[in-house]
Write an enzyme that holds these catalytic residues in place. Structure first.
Site, short mmCIF file in Angstrom:
data_model
loop_
_atom_site.label_atom_id
_atom_site.label_comp_id
_atom_site.label_asym_id
_atom_site.label_seq_id
_atom_site.Cartn_x
_atom_site.Cartn_y
_atom_site.Cartn_z
CE LYS A 266 -9.42 -49.97 17.54
NZ LYS A 266 -8.88 -51.03 16.65
CE LYS A 278 -11.69 -58.10 15.76
NZ LYS A 278 -10.54 -58.16 14.84
CG ASP A 348 -12.36 -56.80 12.31
OD1 ASP A 348 -12.46 -56.12 13.35
OD2 ASP A 348 -11.76 -57.90 12.24
CD GLU A 350 -12.48 -51.67 14.89
OE1 GLU A 350 -12.25 -52.46 13.94
OE2 GLU A 350 -11.81 -51.70 15.95
NE ARG A 352 -7.73 -49.50 9.14
CZ ARG A 352 -7.04 -50.42 8.51
NH1 ARG A 352 -6.79 -50.31 7.20
NH2 ARG A 352 -6.53 -51.46 9.16
N1 BES Z 1 -8.66 -54.33 16.95
C1 BES Z 1 -8.21 -54.97 15.77
C2 BES Z 1 -6.69 -55.20 15.77
C3 BES Z 1 -6.16 -56.12 16.83
C4 BES Z 1 -5.92 -57.45 16.56
C5 BES Z 1 -5.83 -55.64 18.07
C6 BES Z 1 -5.40 -58.27 17.53
C7 BES Z 1 -5.30 -56.46 19.05
C8 BES Z 1 -5.09 -57.78 18.78
C9 BES Z 1 -8.57 -54.13 14.57
O1 BES Z 1 -9.74 -53.40 14.67
C10 BES Z 1 -8.75 -55.07 13.42
O2 BES Z 1 -9.68 -55.84 13.47
N2 BES Z 1 -7.87 -54.97 12.44
C11 BES Z 1 -7.94 -55.82 11.29
C12 BES Z 1 -7.70 -54.97 10.08
C13 BES Z 1 -8.00 -55.67 8.79
C14 BES Z 1 -9.48 -55.94 8.66
C15 BES Z 1 -7.51 -54.79 7.64
C16 BES Z 1 -6.84 -56.87 11.45
O3 BES Z 1 -5.78 -56.56 11.98
O4 BES Z 1 -7.09 -58.00 11.06
ZN ZN Z 2 -10.32 -52.86 16.57
MN MN Z 3 -11.45 -54.52 14.10
#
Ligand code: BES
Ligand code: ZN
Ligand code: MN
Length: 501
Positions: A266, A278, A348, A350, A352
């Protein structure tokens, strides 16, 4: 910092390091130095009540009877149970303690009671020292000269130094890979964006890696609607980079109809969340949302650098997740390369979407022997496992067991979490085949893995969620705080232990 190996003997000047195990007698070199110092090492150890405990050390300044600036005696703990990881940590600690010295010589001997030969001890210490020497300081323009490391070359003096140099050579290539990962992950998001990261990938061609870069038009032709949907809110064009290292000797692997090993990363060079934006606090961390891609790139550099006898392909999906007027909306339905339609309910989630197309593409084009993907995929994995283990999900027990073992060997740990149809049901959507989030917040990392599994067919596959391990806020001997390059050593070890034989 460079490492050099010289034949055994005590240095005449600079700083010397000797290592001892807990409770055992001084090894040869340390004993000789102690004699030159008229018993100064033994006396200093007594005075400090130091008997060689792991992680402890003493410093003797300007020791009489020598022209050395200092002698550092480091403890390695119990001789019988001394392992690679302890020696690597010792190497890292030596660097940390003596990086302001101009000349340092580590005197390495066979250690009484320790099964490891001096050659391995020397190579592992060198590996740890160089791993620990990493600094990302290119933007520090006001750092005082006295705060900068002075140690440009660490000398290791040992019996069989030619063999030690040979044993170290492939490890040096692994460090080159680790450093490349740490560099690209540490760079700010105005410097590393899809095209500039693709350009970094191109530099691997000097090592014999075949690098191809697909842009928006090519991906559109392939039908990669999931990946491109993430990128459409950014002015930076998405890139898919394919890196091939074909090192398997002819007549093996390749010719037995087995595809290459595939590693998929990724590479979200910045993740604002998109329209599902965010919060501002901490958003800067999302510069390392390309950590999975960074690891795949560094891994390819390591494999090519040490000329691994294996065919491997690295595929990284590079996008920036931004919320401009063209950005995808919550509720948009996109069609992935596989033909699966996806309702994007949260922009967010994204990573996946990017991996869906990268995984399917890799499977279709290369028919790989296995696929391992790495992604900073979910915050939920940090809630579950903290920063000690990466989350692992797999459709194959053997691959999972091999990854677990490799992780233990290099101290990049993985912990397998379950997958099942019950979790898969949570991504069934009303208006499309699947949706990119579930209704609740529960089991967030597993739900994300179930989403990925929809795009791997029956290829043996493992997914490593490295959101908790790609970046560290505290320093360890071989991992200065910041980008860890988690996964480079793990996957290099997986390849070396199981796929080069
Ligand atoms: N890149 C983030 C996950 C992340 C969070 C990586 C903290 C490193 C540190 C990912 O794209 C994301 O935003 N995931 C969301 C998923 C949710 C919207 C289902 C998350 O983990 O909140
Ligand atoms: Zn991300
Ligand atoms: Mn994200």
């Amino acid at each position: 910092m460079k490492i050099s190996f010289t034949k055994s003997g005590l240095p005449a000047s600079g700083s010397a390091v000797v290592a001892i195990c807990k409770g055992s007698k001084l090894p040869h070199g340390a004993a000789a130095l102690d004699k030159a110092m008229k018993g100064g090492i033994v006396r200093a150890m007594k005075a400090a009540r130091f008997t060689g405990e792991k992680g402890k050390s003493i410093d003797i300044l300007a020791p009489a009877g020598t022209r050395l600036d200092r002698v550092r005696v480091i403890g390695l703990g119990d001789a019988k149970s001394l392992d690679e990881l302890t020696l690597q940590d010792a190497g890292g600690s030596i660097y940390r303690a003596l990086s302001r010295e101009p000349v340092v010589t580590v005197v390495v001997d066979t250690l009484p009671g320790c099964p490891l030969p001096a050659v391995s001890i020397a190579a592992e210490m060198a590996f740890g020292a160089r791993l620990g020497s990493y600094r990302f300081d290119k933007y520090l323009t006001k750092e005082k000269p006295e705060d900068k490391p002075k140690l440009k070359q660490l000398r290791i003096a040992c019996d069989g130094h030619i063999k030690a140099r040979q044993a170290y050579a492939p490890k040096d290539a692994v460090v080159d890979g680790v450093f490349m990962t740490r560099d690209v992950v540490s760079e700010p998001p105005n410097i590393i964006y899809p095209k500039s990261l693709a350009a970094e990938c191109r530099t691997l061609s000097v090592l014999g890696v075949k690098v191809e870069v697909l842009g928006r038009a090519e991906m559109q032709k392939l039908g990669m609607g999931a990946l491109l949907g993430v990128a459409q809110g950014s002015s930076q064009e998405a890139q898919l980079v394919v890196m091939q290292w074909n090192g398997a000797p002819a007549g093996r692997g390749r010719n037995r109809g087995q595809g290459p090993l595939a590693f998929i990363g990724k590479g979200v060079t910045f993740d604002t969340g998109g329209i599902s934006i965010k919060p501002a606090a901490g958003m800067w961390d999302m510069k390392w949302d390309m950590g999975g891609a960074g690891t795949v790139i560094g891994l390819m550099k390591a494999l090519a650098g040490r000329k691994a006898k294996v065919d491997a392909v690295g595929v990284v999906g590079l996008v920036e997740n931004m919320p401009d007027g063209n950005a995808q909306r919550p509720g948009d339905i996109v069609t992935a390369m596989s033909g699966t339609t996806i309702e994007v309910l949260n922009t967010d989630a994204e990573g996946r979407l990017v991996l869906a197309d990268a995984l399917w593409y890799t499977k279709e084009r290369f028919k790989p022997r296995f696929m391992v993907d790495l992604a900073t995929l979910t915050g939920a994995i940090i809630v579950a496992l903290g920063h000690e283990y990466a989350g692992m999900f797999a459709n194959n027990d053997e691959l999972s067991a091999n990854l677990t073992a490799a992780g233990k060997a290099v101290n990049e740990l993985v912990w397998r979490l379950p997958m099942s149809d019950a979790y898969d049901k949570k991504i069934k959507a009303d208006a499309a085949d699947i949706k990119n989030i579930s209704n609740g917040r529960d089991a967030g990392s597993i739900v994300a893995a179930q989403f990925l599994q929809r795009f791997v067919g029956d290829v043996p596959w493992a997914h490593l969620d490295i959101a908790g391990t790609a970046w560290s806020n505290e320093s360890k001997p071989t991992i200065p705080k910041g980008a860890t390059a988690y996964g480079v050593r793990l996957l290099d070890r997986l390849v070396a232990d199981h796929y080069e034989k």
